[in-house]
Design a protein around this motif. Structure first.
Motif, mmCIF file in Angstrom:
data_model
loop_
_atom_site.group_PDB
_atom_site.id
_atom_site.type_symbol
_atom_site.label_atom_id
_atom_site.label_comp_id
_atom_site.label_asym_id
_atom_site.label_seq_id
_atom_site.Cartn_x
_atom_site.Cartn_y
_atom_site.Cartn_z
ATOM 1 N N VAL A 14 38.228 26.961 36.040
ATOM 2 C CA VAL A 14 39.470 27.005 36.806
ATOM 3 C C VAL A 14 40.292 28.344 36.333
ATOM 4 N N LYS A 15 40.629 29.173 37.136
ATOM 5 C CA LYS A 15 41.023 30.571 37.083
ATOM 6 C C LYS A 15 42.219 31.006 37.643
ATOM 7 N N VAL A 16 43.236 31.396 37.191
ATOM 8 C CA VAL A 16 44.217 32.064 37.688
ATOM 9 C C VAL A 16 44.137 33.558 37.495
ATOM 10 N N GLY A 17 43.769 33.862 36.214
ATOM 11 C CA GLY A 17 43.940 35.477 36.011
ATOM 12 C C GLY A 17 42.926 35.798 34.915
ATOM 13 N N GLY A 18 43.101 36.709 34.089
ATOM 14 C CA GLY A 18 41.931 37.324 33.297
ATOM 15 C C GLY A 18 41.851 36.470 32.120
ATOM 16 N N LEU A 19 42.762 35.767 31.657
ATOM 17 C CA LEU A 19 42.559 34.612 30.656
ATOM 18 C C LEU A 19 41.350 33.623 30.894
ATOM 19 N N ALA A 20 41.153 33.205 31.838
ATOM 20 C CA ALA A 20 40.253 32.457 32.130
ATOM 21 C C ALA A 20 38.686 33.024 32.147
ATOM 22 N N ASP A 21 38.576 34.296 32.591
ATOM 23 C CA ASP A 21 37.425 35.262 32.209
ATOM 24 C C ASP A 21 37.105 35.477 30.792
ATOM 25 N N VAL A 22 38.080 35.837 30.209
ATOM 26 C CA VAL A 22 37.681 36.068 28.603
ATOM 27 C C VAL A 22 37.122 34.872 28.051
ATOM 28 N N ILE A 138 46.734 36.212 21.504
ATOM 29 C CA ILE A 138 47.932 36.657 22.332
ATOM 30 C C ILE A 138 47.266 37.411 23.636
ATOM 31 N N HIS A 139 47.212 36.661 24.743
ATOM 32 C CA HIS A 139 46.678 37.479 25.985
ATOM 33 C C HIS A 139 47.965 38.146 26.824
ATOM 34 N N ASN A 140 49.080 37.406 26.483
ATOM 35 C CA ASN A 140 50.322 38.234 27.259
ATOM 36 C C ASN A 140 51.483 37.488 26.734
ATOM 37 N N SER A 272 45.081 41.749 41.641
ATOM 38 C CA SER A 272 45.787 41.064 40.684
ATOM 39 C C SER A 272 46.792 40.086 41.034
ATOM 40 N N ARG A 273 47.144 39.415 40.062
ATOM 41 C CA ARG A 273 48.374 38.564 40.095
ATOM 42 C C ARG A 273 49.649 39.282 40.690
ATOM 43 N N LEU A 274 50.434 38.829 41.547
ATOM 44 C CA LEU A 274 51.687 39.640 41.930
ATOM 45 C C LEU A 274 52.852 39.408 40.905
ATOM 46 N N GLN A 277 54.858 42.569 36.005
ATOM 47 C CA GLN A 277 53.969 43.107 34.740
ATOM 48 C C GLN A 277 53.387 44.472 35.057
ATOM 49 N N LYS A 278 52.684 44.141 36.520
ATOM 50 C CA LYS A 278 51.519 44.850 37.260
ATOM 51 C C LYS A 278 52.042 46.428 37.846
ATOM 52 N N GLY A 279 53.421 46.494 37.987
ATOM 53 C CA GLY A 279 53.892 47.627 38.559
ATOM 54 C C GLY A 279 53.658 48.053 39.999
ATOM 55 N N PRO A 326 47.386 37.648 50.755
ATOM 56 C CA PRO A 326 47.902 36.584 49.818
ATOM 57 C C PRO A 326 47.100 35.394 49.404
ATOM 58 N N ALA A 327 45.993 35.519 48.832
ATOM 59 C CA ALA A 327 45.098 34.753 48.570
ATOM 60 C C ALA A 327 44.356 35.136 47.198
ATOM 61 N N TYR A 328 44.039 33.778 46.529
ATOM 62 C CA TYR A 328 42.738 34.047 45.682
ATOM 63 C C TYR A 328 41.391 33.594 46.126
ATOM 64 N N ALA A 336 36.017 44.314 47.402
ATOM 65 C CA ALA A 336 37.092 45.285 47.235
ATOM 66 C C ALA A 336 36.885 46.006 45.946
ATOM 67 N N TYR A 337 36.362 45.472 45.192
ATOM 68 C CA TYR A 337 35.853 46.231 43.903
ATOM 69 C C TYR A 337 34.724 47.170 44.048
ATOM 70 N N ALA A 338 33.653 46.602 45.049
ATOM 71 C CA ALA A 338 32.724 47.659 45.256
ATOM 72 C C ALA A 338 32.863 48.522 46.375
ATOM 73 N N PHE A 349 53.143 47.198 31.732
ATOM 74 C CA PHE A 349 52.322 46.858 30.104
ATOM 75 C C PHE A 349 51.247 46.149 30.541
ATOM 76 N N GLU A 350 49.989 46.288 29.768
ATOM 77 C CA GLU A 350 48.779 45.484 29.902
ATOM 78 C C GLU A 350 48.382 45.326 28.802
ATOM 79 N N PRO A 351 48.139 44.013 28.456
ATOM 80 C CA PRO A 351 47.602 43.639 26.917
ATOM 81 C C PRO A 351 46.025 44.173 26.868
ATOM 82 N N CYS A 352 45.119 44.075 27.931
ATOM 83 C CA CYS A 352 43.904 44.746 27.949
ATOM 84 C C CYS A 352 43.735 45.070 29.578
ATOM 85 N N GLY A 353 43.616 43.934 30.224
ATOM 86 C CA GLY A 353 43.442 44.287 31.849
ATOM 87 C C GLY A 353 41.702 44.312 32.002
ATOM 88 N N LEU A 354 41.502 43.501 32.999
ATOM 89 C CA LEU A 354 40.021 43.436 33.333
ATOM 90 C C LEU A 354 39.705 44.114 34.715
HETATM 91 N N1 LIG Z 1 43.931 37.043 44.262
HETATM 92 C C1 LIG Z 1 42.949 37.175 43.608
HETATM 93 N N2 LIG Z 1 41.713 37.019 43.999
HETATM 94 C C2 LIG Z 1 40.559 37.238 43.297
HETATM 95 N N3 LIG Z 1 40.697 37.367 41.887
HETATM 96 C C3 LIG Z 1 41.791 37.896 41.378
HETATM 97 C C4 LIG Z 1 43.103 37.846 42.231
HETATM 98 N N4 LIG Z 1 44.014 37.741 41.252
HETATM 99 C C5 LIG Z 1 43.473 38.084 40.188
HETATM 100 N N5 LIG Z 1 42.030 37.940 40.240
HETATM 101 C C6 LIG Z 1 41.157 38.257 39.185
HETATM 102 O O1 LIG Z 1 42.064 37.877 37.969
HETATM 103 C C7 LIG Z 1 41.464 38.764 36.913
HETATM 104 C C8 LIG Z 1 42.674 39.582 36.414
HETATM 105 O O2 LIG Z 1 42.663 39.872 35.069
HETATM 106 P P1 LIG Z 1 43.515 40.835 34.061
HETATM 107 O O3 LIG Z 1 43.171 40.896 32.801
HETATM 108 O O4 LIG Z 1 43.245 42.056 34.858
HETATM 109 O O5 LIG Z 1 44.967 40.213 34.544
HETATM 110 P P2 LIG Z 1 45.717 39.162 34.019
HETATM 111 O O6 LIG Z 1 47.222 39.472 34.019
HETATM 112 O O7 LIG Z 1 45.559 38.044 34.701
HETATM 113 O O8 LIG Z 1 45.402 38.556 32.531
HETATM 114 C C9 LIG Z 1 46.077 38.562 30.975
HETATM 115 O O9 LIG Z 1 45.037 37.964 30.390
HETATM 116 C C10 LIG Z 1 43.895 38.998 30.183
HETATM 117 C C11 LIG Z 1 42.879 38.345 29.393
HETATM 118 O O10 LIG Z 1 43.213 38.703 28.029
HETATM 119 C C12 LIG Z 1 44.234 40.518 29.748
HETATM 120 O O11 LIG Z 1 43.173 41.343 29.907
HETATM 121 C C13 LIG Z 1 45.493 40.818 30.624
HETATM 122 O O12 LIG Z 1 45.902 42.355 30.029
HETATM 123 C C14 LIG Z 1 46.558 40.101 30.513
HETATM 124 O O13 LIG Z 1 47.353 40.518 31.481
HETATM 125 C C15 LIG Z 1 40.286 39.828 37.292
HETATM 126 O O14 LIG Z 1 39.225 38.968 37.162
HETATM 127 C C16 LIG Z 1 40.730 39.706 38.894
HETATM 128 O O15 LIG Z 1 39.868 40.049 39.621
#
Ligand SMILES: Nc1ncnc2c1ncn2[C@@H]1O[C@H](COP(=O)(O)OP(=O)(O)O[C@H]2O[C@H](CO)[C@@H](O)[C@H](O)[C@H]2O)[C@@H](O)[C@H]1O
Length: 437
Positions: A14-22, A138-140, A272-274, A277-279, A326-328, A336-338, A349-354
């Motif tokens: 389950v993934k919403v944002g970068g926390l899941a990747d890490v 702390i991720h955020n 990224s998430r709307l 934080q993201k500017g 407007p979709a994940y 898009a990345y490629a 602000f950006e704790p790390c940013g993936l």
């Molecule tokens: N609509 C969409 N469709 C497909 N993929 C989408 C998407 N929206 C987001 N993603 C994916 O979600 C991830 C975003 O990760 P980030 O770390 O850049 O930001 P996020 O603020 O979620 O994480 C928080 O936690 C991480 C992990 O510690 C920190 O790096 C970061 O700074 C902090 O804000 C990327 O893998 C991105 O491709």
């Protein structure tokens, strides 16, 4: 060493944002170092797992039971905790989030008994620090988990003696993030720069004083990127594989991305998430000028309605060169990345940013603001561009500078960067040892 990682989301389940990747990548990187890491998540709706028993825990003055599920994915063991409140469509965004994650964390404390150490991630798991030896990451800092104290002490049964400034109290509320910082044996955040920044009023979100006080146990450990998940040489979402040695397949990705979006190059992409934080306010303000300069804009993300509305309107007004998705969508994100000419990361602000790391791995240069982990991962003028001022002109200047320097060459150079998990995993092992020592 047996470590229980507790988090609200983890890739690939389950993934919403970068926390899941890490959180999804760290257990794999810890394995060769002799750490047996198990991931514990809430049993969100739709997740399949094998039932392996039940967890009993005290909550709201009663003994409660919750089913425990197990599943192994990519060599990583996941435990799913079926506490009440998680059979829902989304991971976050409900009015009772603080309460249901409190229930999850309290139940998780029982699961933690079978482990040497807990590694808790963000406010949703912060409560664990009061029950088990814990490293807290702390991720955020923007999301802290605030609760009415009456409710908190009734639900957990913890003593009111914890309700003071040096413990859980925060302007008359209970602050779970603060509890994690105060009670964890070690606190980490996801980049060295953010570890410094959050000790200042500008980035501390009201907790800079607490963080300064506990600075002796605060470390910045830069996130890695899962080399198997993010690899243009073996990404099934791309039309052809490519690498630094043979980047020819990237041209096909560009064509496919242009076809999929109907946009003309050069395309600037935001994925990224709307979130404020993201500017994205900068992107909206800079948008007319970007169009005049001949750029196309691709925005993909879900989140705040006001921002979504802004990009819907921009697309309606400029259908020729603005595309809003407007979709994940993992597949489109990879394309898009490629396939974009540059990726925008104008964060407040950006704790790390993936996002900026993924872009570099895919050979696409980021234009990023010089804050937090962005500063630690983008080499200004070499693998991308960093801009300083939080202003649309700052972003525009960054974009123009990138193309003057040669976006394509910078993108290719970015592919040489090492974002592997080896270094970060060793740093976490060191943190675990300290926490246990
Ligand atoms: N609509 C969409 N469709 C497909 N993929 C989408 C998407 N929206 C987001 N993603 C994916 O979600 C991830 C975003 O990760 P980030 O770390 O850049 O930001 P996020 O603020 O979620 O994480 C928080 O936690 C991480 C992990 O510690 C920190 O790096 C970061 O700074 C902090 O804000 C990327 O893998 C991105 O491709």
């Amino acid at each position: 060493m047996r470590v229980l990682l507790v988090a609200p989301e983890a890739y690939p389940l389950v993934k919403v944002g970068g926390l899941a990747d890490v959180v999804g990548a760290l257990p794999k990187a810890l394995k060769p170092l002799g750490v047996e890491a198990t991931l514990l998540l809430p049993w969100h709706r739709g997740l399949a797992a094998r039932g392996v028993g039940e967890v009993r825990f005290p909550f709201a003055g009663k003994e409660v039971q919750a089913p425990l599920g197990e599943r192994v994915e990519g060599g990583v063991r996941f435990l799913l905790l079926g506490v009440e409140g998680f059979d829902r469509e989304r991971v976050y965004g409900y009015p009772d989030d603080a309460e249901r994650y409190l229930r999850f964390a309290r139940a998780a404390a029982e699961v933690a008994r079978g482990f040497d150490l807990v590694h808790a991630h963000d406010w949703t798991a912060a409560l664990l620090a009061l029950y088990a030896p814990t490293v807290y990451t702390i991720h955020n800092l923007a999301h802290q988990g605030l609760l009415d104290p009456g409710l908190f002490f009734f639900l957990t049964g913890l003593p009111w003696s914890l309700f003071h400034m040096e413990a859980l109290e925060y302007y008359g509320k209970v602050n779970l993030m603060k509890g994690g910082i105060v009670f964890a044996r070690l606190v980490t955040t996801v980049s060295p720069s953010y570890a410094e920044e959050i000790q200042t009023p500008e980035f501390g979100m009201g907790l800079d004083g607490v963080l300064r006080k506990h600075a002796h146990k605060l470390r910045g450990i830069l996130n890695g990127l899962d080399p198997e998940v993010f690899d243009p040489a073996q990404d099934p979402h791309l039309p052809a594989p490519y690498s630094r040695e043979d980047p020819s397949g990237k041209a096909l990705a560009r064509e496919a991305f242009r076809r999929a979006t109907g946009l003309r190059p050069p395309i600037l992409a935001y994925i990224s998430r709307l979130d404020p934080q993201k500017g994205l306010d900068l992107v909206l303000e800079a948008l007319p000028r970007l169009g005049e300069l001949g750029f196309s804009l691709y925005v993909q993300g879900v989140g705040e309605e006001a921002l979504a509305q802004g990009f819907r309107e921009a697309e309606a007004k400029h259908p020729g060169w603005v595309r809003f998705v407007p979709a994940y969508d993992e597949a489109l994100a990879r394309l898009a990345y490629a396939g974009a000419e540059a990726v925008l990361v104008p964060s407040r602000f950006e704790p790390c940013g993936l996002v900026q790391m993924i872009a570099q791995r895919y050979g696409t240069p980021p234009v990023a603001r010089a804050v937090g982990g962005l500063k630690d991962t983008v080499e200004d003028g070499k693998t991308g561009v960093l801009f300083q001022s939080y202003h649309p002109e700052g972003l525009l200047y960054g974009v123009l500078r990138l193309f003057r320097l040669g976006a394509e060459a910078l993108g290719l150079r970015g592919m040489d960067k090492d974002f592997s998990w080896e270094g970060p995993a060793r740093a976490y092992l060191e943190a675990y040892r300290r926490a246990l020592g």
